[in-house]
Design a protein around this motif. Structure first.
Motif, PDB file in Angstrom:
ATOM      1  N   THR A   1      42.612  17.527   1.834  1.00 34.76           N
ATOM      2  CA  THR A   1      43.940  17.640   2.447  1.00 34.76           C
ATOM      3  C   THR A   1      44.289  19.080   2.776  1.00 34.76           C
ATOM      4  N   THR A   2      43.526  20.039   2.217  1.00 34.43           N
ATOM      5  CA  THR A   2      43.830  21.453   2.436  1.00 34.43           C
ATOM      6  C   THR A   2      42.714  22.188   3.172  1.00 34.43           C
ATOM      7  N   ASP A   3      41.699  21.454   3.646  1.00 31.94           N
ATOM      8  CA  ASP A   3      40.567  22.089   4.312  1.00 31.94           C
ATOM      9  C   ASP A   3      40.029  21.128   5.358  1.00 31.94           C
ATOM     10  N   PRO A   4      39.517  21.632   6.482  1.00 35.49           N
ATOM     11  CA  PRO A   4      39.000  20.730   7.522  1.00 35.49           C
ATOM     12  C   PRO A   4      37.852  19.843   7.066  1.00 35.49           C
ATOM     13  N   GLY A   5      37.134  20.247   6.025  1.00 33.90           N
ATOM     14  CA  GLY A   5      36.002  19.449   5.574  1.00 33.90           C
ATOM     15  C   GLY A   5      34.798  19.669   6.466  1.00 33.90           C
ATOM     16  N   GLY A   6      33.826  18.753   6.382  1.00 36.79           N
ATOM     17  CA  GLY A   6      32.623  18.906   7.196  1.00 36.79           C
ATOM     18  C   GLY A   6      31.475  18.115   6.625  1.00 36.79           C
ATOM     19  N   THR A   7      30.273  18.622   6.791  1.00 36.00           N
ATOM     20  CA  THR A   7      29.067  17.942   6.313  1.00 36.00           C
ATOM     21  C   THR A   7      28.373  18.796   5.270  1.00 36.00           C
ATOM     22  N   LEU A   8      27.606  18.139   4.430  1.00 35.31           N
ATOM     23  CA  LEU A   8      26.730  18.799   3.480  1.00 35.31           C
ATOM     24  C   LEU A   8      25.309  18.317   3.771  1.00 35.31           C
ATOM     25  N   PRO A   9      24.281  19.023   3.295  1.00 36.27           N
ATOM     26  CA  PRO A   9      22.913  18.598   3.586  1.00 36.27           C
ATOM     27  C   PRO A   9      22.664  17.152   3.157  1.00 36.27           C
ATOM     28  N   PRO A  10      21.912  16.390   3.963  1.00 33.09           N
ATOM     29  CA  PRO A  10      21.575  15.025   3.559  1.00 33.09           C
ATOM     30  C   PRO A  10      20.905  15.019   2.190  1.00 33.09           C
ATOM     31  N   GLY A  11      21.060  13.898   1.496  1.00 35.24           N
ATOM     32  CA  GLY A  11      20.435  13.760   0.192  1.00 35.24           C
ATOM     33  C   GLY A  11      19.449  12.618   0.189  1.00 35.24           C
ATOM     34  N   THR A  12      18.467  12.699  -0.688  1.00 31.39           N
ATOM     35  CA  THR A  12      17.470  11.636  -0.806  1.00 31.39           C
ATOM     36  C   THR A  12      17.375  11.160  -2.239  1.00 31.39           C
ATOM     37  N   PHE A  13      17.038   9.894  -2.378  1.00 25.33           N
ATOM     38  CA  PHE A  13      16.790   9.341  -3.702  1.00 25.33           C
ATOM     39  C   PHE A  13      15.788   8.204  -3.543  1.00 25.33           C
ATOM     40  N   GLY A  14      14.746   8.210  -4.357  1.00 26.95           N
ATOM     41  CA  GLY A  14      13.690   7.213  -4.194  1.00 26.95           C
ATOM     42  C   GLY A  14      13.177   6.664  -5.503  1.00 26.95           C
ATOM     43  N   ALA A  15      12.314   5.668  -5.375  1.00 27.10           N
ATOM     44  CA  ALA A  15      11.698   5.036  -6.541  1.00 27.10           C
ATOM     45  C   ALA A  15      10.310   4.534  -6.141  1.00 27.10           C
ATOM     46  N   THR A  16       9.447   4.425  -7.134  1.00 25.28           N
ATOM     47  CA  THR A  16       8.073   3.980  -6.905  1.00 25.28           C
ATOM     48  C   THR A  16       7.825   2.663  -7.638  1.00 25.28           C
ATOM     49  N   GLN A  17       7.158   1.741  -6.958  1.00 27.87           N
ATOM     50  CA  GLN A  17       6.774   0.483  -7.586  1.00 27.87           C
ATOM     51  C   GLN A  17       5.335   0.161  -7.216  1.00 27.87           C
ATOM     52  N   ASN A  18       4.653  -0.497  -8.124  1.00 27.54           N
ATOM     53  CA  ASN A  18       3.232  -0.782  -7.929  1.00 27.54           C
ATOM     54  C   ASN A  18       3.021  -2.031  -7.081  1.00 27.54           C
ATOM     55  N   VAL A  19       2.031  -1.944  -6.192  1.00 28.46           N
ATOM     56  CA  VAL A  19       1.648  -3.075  -5.350  1.00 28.46           C
ATOM     57  C   VAL A  19       0.157  -3.310  -5.528  1.00 28.46           C
ATOM     58  N   THR A  20      -0.224  -4.532  -5.808  1.00 29.74           N
ATOM     59  CA  THR A  20      -1.628  -4.914  -5.936  1.00 29.74           C
ATOM     60  C   THR A  20      -2.084  -5.594  -4.654  1.00 29.74           C
ATOM     61  N   VAL A  21      -3.192  -5.108  -4.103  1.00 37.04           N
ATOM     62  CA  VAL A  21      -3.706  -5.640  -2.844  1.00 37.04           C
ATOM     63  C   VAL A  21      -5.072  -6.260  -3.109  1.00 37.04           C
ATOM     64  N   GLN A  22      -5.240  -7.514  -2.706  1.00 40.18           N
ATOM     65  CA  GLN A  22      -6.490  -8.231  -2.938  1.00 40.18           C
ATOM     66  C   GLN A  22      -7.156  -8.582  -1.617  1.00 40.18           C
ATOM     67  N   GLU A  23      -8.513  -8.715  -1.678  1.00 44.38           N
ATOM     68  CA  GLU A  23      -9.247  -9.185  -0.529  1.00 44.38           C
ATOM     69  C   GLU A  23      -8.973 -10.673  -0.329  1.00 44.38           C
ATOM     70  N   ILE A  24      -8.927 -11.100   0.916  1.00 47.83           N
ATOM     71  CA  ILE A  24      -8.802 -12.534   1.199  1.00 47.83           C
ATOM     72  C   ILE A  24     -10.168 -13.174   1.057  1.00 47.83           C
ATOM     73  N   GLN A  25     -10.236 -14.154   0.174  1.00 48.11           N
ATOM     74  CA  GLN A  25     -11.512 -14.824  -0.089  1.00 48.11           C
ATOM     75  C   GLN A  25     -11.719 -15.959   0.908  1.00 48.11           C
ATOM     76  N   SER A  26     -12.936 -16.071   1.400  1.00 45.11           N
ATOM     77  CA  SER A  26     -13.256 -17.174   2.301  1.00 45.11           C
ATOM     78  C   SER A  26     -14.534 -17.855   1.837  1.00 45.11           C
ATOM     79  N   ILE A  27     -14.666 -19.108   2.139  1.00 48.70           N
ATOM     80  CA  ILE A  27     -15.840 -19.897   1.737  1.00 48.70           C
ATOM     81  C   ILE A  27     -16.567 -20.370   2.987  1.00 48.70           C
ATOM     82  N   ASN A  28     -17.876 -20.037   3.099  1.00 46.37           N
ATOM     83  CA  ASN A  28     -18.691 -20.491   4.228  1.00 46.37           C
ATOM     84  C   ASN A  28     -19.462 -21.737   3.831  1.00 46.37           C
ATOM     85  N   ARG A  29     -19.368 -22.761   4.638  1.00 52.96           N
ATOM     86  CA  ARG A  29     -20.088 -24.006   4.336  1.00 52.96           C
ATOM     87  C   ARG A  29     -21.290 -24.143   5.261  1.00 52.96           C
TER      88      ARG A  29
END
Length: 343
Positions: free
Chosen positions: A315-343
């Motif tokens: 209310t006493t100052d024009p205000g403005g912007t401040l530097p953008p902020g970041t926040f993150g998190a890590t989670q584990n992902v398991t990746v498997q080969e797609i199995q196929s069967i040849n007949r």
């Protein structure tokens, strides 16, 4: 017997008796209106003694979850202030502090230190160098301002940069001091107080996916919305409100053997406030608006980081912007080969 000369910093001499005295605020406590209080523990930052900050903060909006974190500035050259100067002592409190020091002079192991410290304080605040009679004739016309530390950054080396002893400021005046508390300083302090929600994304398939199968990623719009913190200093009319608004999500799949969608890994905010789109049955082979496709099997740390746009107003100052902020998190992902069967 000759009395030894003991040197004690002025700020230390003023703060110690007050640190021993009961306080209304306790660290991490709440005010009567439910708002949080600033750090209420006078302490040593390096060689400097600081007073308890009187800044209060209140939160509007929020994530609706208890899992919150603090923003990291996207600008590596900028951080919120580690310390500032704010109104701390009335003339009578300075006088009372000197009296307290002289009263402890006869305690065991203290010896004549109390009188020595009292003499030192009197030289500055009573004998006209630079103040006279503790400024008692100006009681109610101003305050002695002293250093206060941002409780979120008390271990920051910059917390010791506010090393001036308490100095007088008349009511309604702004001291010629860059680190004097101001609406912008309060806005920058509120930056540290923003309750940012955890950034664990929802994925489909969840936790385990297949090579070359698109993994959909999204964030719930109900959790990621604007949040504001107002920081104010009672009795001064100074306040500022800092607002964080989520703008984008960046995906780091944790391996070069992966493709992100979009290719940059930056998923924008949707018109409805969400990020990405929830997976729907039957769309396993579709390209998700936000996602990752792994090209090799293995276990990978998928990191999701949200960038928040920061603005502030007052209310006493024009205000403005401040530097953008970041926040993150890590989670584990398991990746498997797609199995196929040849007949």
């Amino acid at each position: 017997m000759r009395r030894a000369c003991v040197r004690v910093p002025v700020a230390a001499a003023l703060a110690l008796p007050l640190a021993l005295a009961p306080t209304v605020a306790q660290a991490g406590g709440k005010a009567g209106d439910g708002s949080s209080l600033g750090d209420a523990k006078g302490g040593r930052q390096g060689q400097n003694i600081t007073v308890r900050t009187k800044v209060r903060t209140t939160v509007a909006g929020g994530s609706g979850t208890g899992r919150t974190g603090s923003l990291s500035s996207a600008d590596g050259n900028w951080t919120p202030p580690a310390c500032w100067y704010e109104p701390a002592f009335s003339p009578k409190e300075i006088q009372s502090t000197v009296k307290t020091w002289r009263g402890i002079g006869d305690l065991p192991l203290i010896g004549g230190i109390g009188d020595l410290v009292g003499d030192m304080l009197d030289a500055r605040y009573k004998d006209g160098k630079p103040y006279k009679d503790y400024n008692l004739d100006k009681q109610g016309e101003g305050m002695f301002w002293a250093a206060a530390v941002n409780p979120n950054r008390k271990d920051d080396p910059e917390a010791s940069s506010c090393d001036k002893p308490p100095f007088w400021v008349n009511n309604g005046q702004t001291p010629d001091e860059p680190l004097a508390v101001s609406p912008k300083v309060l806005a920058e302090y509120a930056y540290d107080e923003l309750p940012i929600p955890g950034t664990e994304v929802t994925t489909a398939p969840a936790g385990e996916t297949k090579v070359n199968l698109p993994t959909w990623v999204w964030l719930d719009k109900a959790r990621f919305k604007k949040v504001s913190v107002t920081a104010s200093l009672p009795g001064t009319g100074l306040s500022a409100t800092t607002t964080a608004e989520p703008k984008s999500l960046h995906l780091d799949p944790g391996t070069p053997d992966a493709r992100t969608t979009p290719a940059s890994g930056d998923c924008p905010i949707n018109a409805d406030g969400g990020i990405g789109a929830p997976y729907e049955p039957g769309r396993a082979n579709d390209t998700p608006p936000c996602g990752v496709t792994y090209l090799r099997s293995g276990a990978y740390p998928l990191r999701a980081t949200v960038t928040w746009q920061i603005t502030w107003t007052s209310t006493t100052d024009p205000g403005g912007t401040l530097p953008p902020g970041t926040f993150g998190a890590t989670q584990n992902v398991t990746v498997q080969e797609i199995q196929s069967i040849n007949r």
